[in-house]
Design a protein around this motif. Structure first.
Motif, short mmCIF file in Angstrom:
data_model
loop_
_atom_site.label_atom_id
_atom_site.label_comp_id
_atom_site.label_asym_id
_atom_site.label_seq_id
_atom_site.Cartn_x
_atom_site.Cartn_y
_atom_site.Cartn_z
N SER A 150 0.78 -1.24 0.00
CA SER A 150 0.00 0.00 0.00
C SER A 150 0.81 1.29 0.00
O SER A 150 0.42 2.26 0.64
CB SER A 150 -0.99 0.01 1.16
N PHE A 151 1.91 1.29 -0.70
CA PHE A 151 2.59 2.55 -0.98
C PHE A 151 2.02 3.07 -2.30
O PHE A 151 2.27 2.51 -3.36
CB PHE A 151 4.10 2.33 -1.12
N ARG A 152 1.17 4.09 -2.21
CA ARG A 152 0.56 4.64 -3.42
C ARG A 152 0.96 6.10 -3.56
O ARG A 152 0.81 6.88 -2.61
CB ARG A 152 -0.96 4.58 -3.32
N ARG A 189 9.32 12.18 -11.26
CA ARG A 189 9.33 11.00 -12.11
C ARG A 189 9.35 9.79 -11.19
O ARG A 189 10.13 9.76 -10.24
CB ARG A 189 10.58 11.05 -13.00
N VAL A 190 8.46 8.84 -11.43
CA VAL A 190 8.40 7.64 -10.58
C VAL A 190 8.71 6.42 -11.42
O VAL A 190 8.14 6.23 -12.50
CB VAL A 190 7.00 7.46 -9.93
N HIS A 191 9.59 5.59 -10.91
CA HIS A 191 9.94 4.36 -11.61
C HIS A 191 8.74 3.41 -11.61
O HIS A 191 8.13 3.19 -10.57
CB HIS A 191 11.11 3.70 -10.90
N ARG A 192 8.43 2.86 -12.79
CA ARG A 192 7.31 1.91 -12.85
C ARG A 192 7.83 0.55 -12.40
O ARG A 192 8.08 -0.35 -13.20
CB ARG A 192 6.80 1.80 -14.28
N GLU A 212 13.38 12.17 -8.77
CA GLU A 212 13.08 10.87 -9.37
C GLU A 212 13.04 9.81 -8.27
O GLU A 212 14.01 9.62 -7.54
CB GLU A 212 14.14 10.48 -10.42
N ASP A 213 11.88 9.13 -8.17
CA ASP A 213 11.79 7.99 -7.26
C ASP A 213 12.23 6.77 -8.04
O ASP A 213 11.48 6.20 -8.82
CB ASP A 213 10.36 7.83 -6.75
N LEU A 214 13.49 6.38 -7.81
CA LEU A 214 14.05 5.26 -8.57
C LEU A 214 13.55 3.92 -8.06
O LEU A 214 13.60 2.91 -8.75
CB LEU A 214 15.58 5.25 -8.42
N GLY A 215 13.09 3.90 -6.81
CA GLY A 215 12.66 2.62 -6.22
C GLY A 215 13.87 1.80 -5.86
O GLY A 215 14.36 1.84 -4.74
N ASP A 226 17.56 -1.76 0.66
CA ASP A 226 17.53 -3.23 0.65
C ASP A 226 17.03 -3.81 -0.67
O ASP A 226 16.63 -4.96 -0.73
CB ASP A 226 16.70 -3.76 1.83
N LYS A 227 17.03 -2.99 -1.72
CA LYS A 227 16.71 -3.56 -3.02
C LYS A 227 18.04 -3.79 -3.77
O LYS A 227 18.90 -4.48 -3.25
CB LYS A 227 15.75 -2.64 -3.77
N LEU A 228 18.22 -3.20 -4.94
CA LEU A 228 19.42 -3.51 -5.72
C LEU A 228 20.72 -3.12 -5.03
O LEU A 228 21.79 -3.64 -5.34
CB LEU A 228 19.35 -2.83 -7.10
N GLN A 279 17.36 -2.39 5.20
CA GLN A 279 16.20 -1.55 4.89
C GLN A 279 16.55 -0.11 5.21
O GLN A 279 17.00 0.22 6.31
CB GLN A 279 15.01 -1.95 5.75
N ALA A 280 16.35 0.77 4.24
CA ALA A 280 16.63 2.18 4.42
C ALA A 280 16.07 2.92 3.23
O ALA A 280 15.80 2.33 2.19
CB ALA A 280 18.15 2.44 4.51
N GLY A 281 15.86 4.20 3.39
CA GLY A 281 15.49 5.05 2.27
C GLY A 281 16.61 6.04 2.07
O GLY A 281 17.07 6.67 3.02
N GLY A 321 11.96 -6.96 -6.14
CA GLY A 321 12.13 -5.70 -5.41
C GLY A 321 11.78 -4.50 -6.25
O GLY A 321 12.27 -3.41 -6.03
N GLY A 322 10.95 -4.71 -7.24
CA GLY A 322 10.52 -3.59 -8.05
C GLY A 322 11.58 -3.15 -9.04
O GLY A 322 11.49 -2.08 -9.63
N ALA A 323 12.61 -3.97 -9.22
CA ALA A 323 13.60 -3.61 -10.22
C ALA A 323 13.24 -4.26 -11.53
O ALA A 323 12.87 -5.43 -11.55
CB ALA A 323 14.98 -4.09 -9.79
#
Ligand code: PLP
Length: 493
Positions: free
Chosen positions: A215-217, A256-259, A289-292, A326-328, A333-335, A423-425
């Motif tokens: 639920s991150f929208r 810009r948001v990464h799809r 840009e939210d790269l995700g 914690d993705k690529l 976990q961090a932002g 991880g959304g990549a």
């Protein structure tokens, strides 16, 4: 009638006090503590009452349950004292699996956590001056090495005060690119929007109003940040002219948001990042840009071509990028928020930053992970190393595991398959792999995968076309043996 019977059944149950006088349970209490044993006894009695209430236990059932009450309490106690959060073996081939905790940490990160967590540290102390320091310095210096130096040399074209012409001197005095850390990327986006666009408008393409799992929208985060969403274009096509037309005196930010988790194919158009950078500069509006996922290495090296890295974004001239640790990146976990130092400084002084900040364990893990990048030791970062494994190597390991499987009821093959970065990549990007495909006479693939999952060391597999698939790309080599043993034991029964 039934009510009457139930009352009789309830009467058969001992009280907690009576139970405590039971010699076996008294001995257990002496070992494990009275409170824990009392709690376990209560839980067992409560579940029996629930069974009776639901009409699932008749008189003989209650008698049977009572005869094994001590065992039930001991079992309940073991369950209660066990960790609920436990490690599992990820044989899904999804490298960054959110349900499985995303990136496993490197040995160096674990060691650094252990050292910092178990003692005091200079988290916010400048050892030189003895004064209060900032916790971000521990990682900002490494991010600067990884980002600023490389953006500076490779792209002599950062805007205005950041251009290399004006910049050689300026950079010597002040960093041009800074990074701060918050709890996760959702928090990073919230902080960026609130800092840069509170009470103003943020322009976003309708094709990028994404929802990420859990639920991150984007529209909701926008509302919480007190920024006003200004949608432009259509779901499948948004041109740079759409952004330009929407700019007015309320506009604070282009986003810009990464799809991350979907693709739009067919009749599509998306403004190029270069066009957005050009427009942002011309109108003097920051571009976020939210790269995700935000990789710190070149994904082209593992054959993934359509995913831009943190460095790509900054080189192209995006003012601030946000991404997960914690993705690529392969860390905790961090932002992360990386970009123009003046904008990052504004975010740091936002009171939300204090609420969203990361703890010392995160800094410890992140620092060690970033050091591996600085030293070029990519394979030391498990998620990155897994991406770089060749199909041939995975195939050799799969064959070795297959040889150890003994049950004649099993049909085992090693076949071509695809690992997923996750991880959304790069939603469309997969890596070629070799998987163990297993089926068993008389047992469905779902049942097989369930048994592997509830085993002592849970093994998480995929089910496809009636077979259980195990992809060793995401299994640590030292776990191959456990995978083989688990499959064998599951079939002994
Ligand atoms: C994953 C992702 C997020 C959320 O990141 P968390 O670190 O899970 O909070 C936000 N935006 C995009 C584009 C993502 O891919």
């Amino acid at each position: 009638m039934k009510l009457q019977t139930n009352v009789d059944l309830y009467r058969k149950l001992p009280s907690v006090d009576e139970l405590q006088r039971n010699p076996e349970l008294a001995a257990l209490a002496a070992r494990e503590g009275h409170i824990a044993v009392t709690d376990a006894a209560r839980a067992v009695l409560a579940s029996l009452r629930k069974e009776i209430a639901a009409g699932r236990l008749a008189a003989d059932g209650v008698d049977l349950a009572l005869s094994g009450l001590e065992d039930a309490v001991a079992r309940q106690l073991r369950q209660a004292l066990k960790h609920s959060l436990q490690s599992v073996i990820n044989a899904t081939g999804v490298i960054l699996h959110t349900n499985l905790g995303r990136a496993p940490l490197s040995a160096a990160a674990l060691e650094h956590i252990r050292e910092i967590a178990g003692s005091y540290s200079n988290l916010e102390l400048d050892l030189e001056t003895g004064e209060r320091g900032k916790r971000d310095v521990h990682v900002d210096r490494l991010f600067r090495k990884l980002l600023e130096e490389r953006v500076g040399t490779a792209a002599p074209g950062l805007p205005g005060e950041h251009s290399v012409g004006a910049g050689v001197l300026a950079r010597a005095l002040e960093p041009t690119i800074s990074t701060i850390v918050v709890n996760n990327n959702a928090a990073a986006v919230l902080l960026a929007l609130n800092t840069l666009a509170e009470n103003g408008e943020v322009i976003v393409s309708r094709g990028e109003l994404v929802e990420i799992g859990g639920s991150f929208r984007i529209p909701d985060v926008m509302a919480k940040s007190n920024a006003i969403l200004r949608e432009v274009g259509t779901t499948n096509r948004t041109r740079i002219a759409d952004y330009a037309k929407a700019i007015n005196e309320q506009t604070r930010l282009l986003l810009r948001v990464h799809r991350s988790n979907f693709q739009i194919t067919g009749f599509t158009e998306q403004a190029q990042i270069e066009e957005l950078v050009g427009l942002a500069r011309q109108r003097n509006i920051p571009l976020l840009e939210d790269l995700g996922s935000g990789a710190l290495f070149d994904l082209r090296s593992v054959g993934v071509n359509r995913e831009s890295s943190v460095l790509d974004g900054l080189r192209q001239g995006v003012d601030v990028v946000t991404y997960s640790g914690d993705k690529l990146l392969g860390g905790p976990q961090a932002g992360l928020l990386s970009g123009r130092s003046d904008l990052i400084a504004r975010m740091r002084s936002n009171s939300l930053f204090r609420a969203l900040r990361a703890d010392k364990l995160t800094y410890a893990a992140l620092e060690a992970t970033l050091l591996a990048y600085v030293k070029g030791e990519h394979d030391a970062i498990p998620a990155v190393g897994m991406m770089r494994l060749s199909k041939e190597e995975i195939g050799r390991r799969a064959e070795a595991v297959a040889k150890k499987l003994q049950s004649s009821r099993l049909t085992v093959e090693v076949v071509d398959g695809e690992s997923v970065i996750g991880g959304g990549a790069a939603p469309s990007s997969t890596l070629p792999t070799r998987v163990l495909a297993i089926s068993a006479e008389g047992t469905s693939a779902d049942e097989l995968s369930r048994r592997l999952r509830v085993w002592d060391t849970p093994v998480i597999a995929r089910v496809e076309e009636g077979r259980v698939l195990l992809d060793l790309r995401t299994v640590f080599p030292e776990q191959d043996e456990i995978v083989a043993q688990s499959i064998n034991r599951v079939f002994e029964r």
